[in-house]
Design an enzyme around this catalytic site. Structure first.
Site: not given
Ligand code: SD4
Length: 343
Positions: A71, A205, A223, A233-236, A256-257, A259
């Site tokens: 992933s 991630t 990630t 989209r840009v995540g955290d 992680t999570g 974002g």
């Molecule tokens: C995001 N934080 O792009 C990342 C996704 C992630 O395990 O951490 N997945 O939101």
């Protein structure tokens, strides 16, 4: 062979549950999830005379190449158009230099592009098509980031009427239909966000912190973001203080999570500042996610924290994760797995 592998995994996980030591020696490499190949690749840099920056770059790279758990990196979690794009960052806690890249197209080694931005520009964050152009100028090769797996994920999502879906307040109803969408004239109250994106089965991630023997702290992430995200989209992960943060004399943290939620609270920055004022890594990680829970009681996410002495800890939230596992290497012999129950 399959039975042997199952047994091995069981032993590994049991050793995690009985592993209570969170004080380590320097140098150390700590990363999110049981991505032990990445931890080893990072630690090997120290063994071969590399720096903490090398450790984080090579450790995260390893996960990009291996597609950890199927992933991380290219080949998974396409956006609404079926395209895979990548986010990454690296932060040097000695110089406070950062290189970040968001929504990177057609270049698989996002963490190395992030390092290139840190070391070859005065900027912090590049994004999208022009980040790709920069990378190509710097010698990276373009390639298609999709795979059979990402094509299949995209096909299934389309066949399922584009569910689940990140759009709100548009027509046709994004909870029932695919786009194209138009904005609704009237904004309705946004329902509680369905937070099923990040779980123990879907990691996406890697976040990593490395501290060398002199206390030089570096953090990083890489990630592909969230499955079926809105294009652009840009995540955290590439956001400084959200995806990760490092500051010598204090420590480093990575998240992680979900974002989109987590980046509003800068959990990695919070955890590092707390460690800087003497809070233990475990509590720093916990206190960094507490404010998120107050506003988003259903969010799924985790934070790892490592102080400048090599003590480490983690905290997580959400039933999607349940128990969060992270990997630690502080000696040449083996990677240890640790786990925390989510609050
Ligand atoms: C995001 N934080 O792009 C990342 C996704 C992630 O395990 O951490 N997945 O939101």
């Amino acid at each position: 062979m399959a039975a042997f592998m199952r047994k091995l995994v069981l032993i590994l996980y049991l050793s995690v549950f009985f592993c209570a030591k969170t004080i380590s020696t320097l140098p150390i490499v700590v990363n999110t999830w049981p991505f032990t190949n990445a931890t080893e690749a990072g630690y090997n840099q120290f063994l071969n005379g590399g720096s903490a920056v090398d450790a984080v770059e090579k450790g995260c790279s390893r996960c990009e190449v291996l597609r950890c758990d199927g992933s991380v990196g290219e080949g998974s979690d396409p956006d609404e158009n079926g395209e895979v794009t990548l986010d990454a960052m690296i932060m040097d806690g000695e110089t406070m230099d950062v290189g970040s890249v968001g929504c990177l197209r057609n270049i698989s080694s996002a963490i190395s592009v992030a390092r290139m931005i840190m070391e070859r520009t005065d900027h912090t964050l590049l994004a999208g098509e022009l980040a790709t152009k920069f990378a190509v100028e710097m010698g990276f090769k373009e390639s298609d980031l999709s795979s059979n797996k990402s094509d299949m994920m995209y096909k299934q999502w389309k066949e399922n009427n584009c569910q689940p879906n990140f759009r709100v307040n548009v027509s046709p109803d994004p909870k029932k239909s695919c786009g194209p969408y138009n904005p609704n004239a009237v904004l309705s109250k946004i329902q509680n966000r369905e937070d099923k994106q990040v779980s123990y089965l879907n990691h996406d991630t890697i976040g990593m912190v490395a501290v060398d023997k002199n206390g030089h702290v570096v953090s990083g992430t890489t990630t592909n973001g969230l499955n079926h995200k809105v294009p652009g989209r840009v995540g955290d992960s590439p956001v400084v203080g959200a995806g990760s943060y490092a500051q010598n004399g204090m420590g480093g943290a990575a998240a992680t999570g979900d974002g989109d939620i987590m980046m509003r609270f800068l959990p990695s920055y919070t955890a590092v500042q707390l460690m800087g004022s003497g809070t233990s890594p475990s509590n720093a990680a916990l206190f960094s996610i507490k404010p998120i829970i107050k506003y988003f009681p259903d969010f799924n996410g985790a934070v790892i924290a490592v102080n400048n002495k090599g003590e480490h800890g983690a905290a997580c939230h959400g039933s999607g994760i349940g128990t969060f596992h992270y990997s630690v290497m502080d000696n040449p012999d083996k990677v240890n797995l640790f786990s925390v129950k989510c609050v």
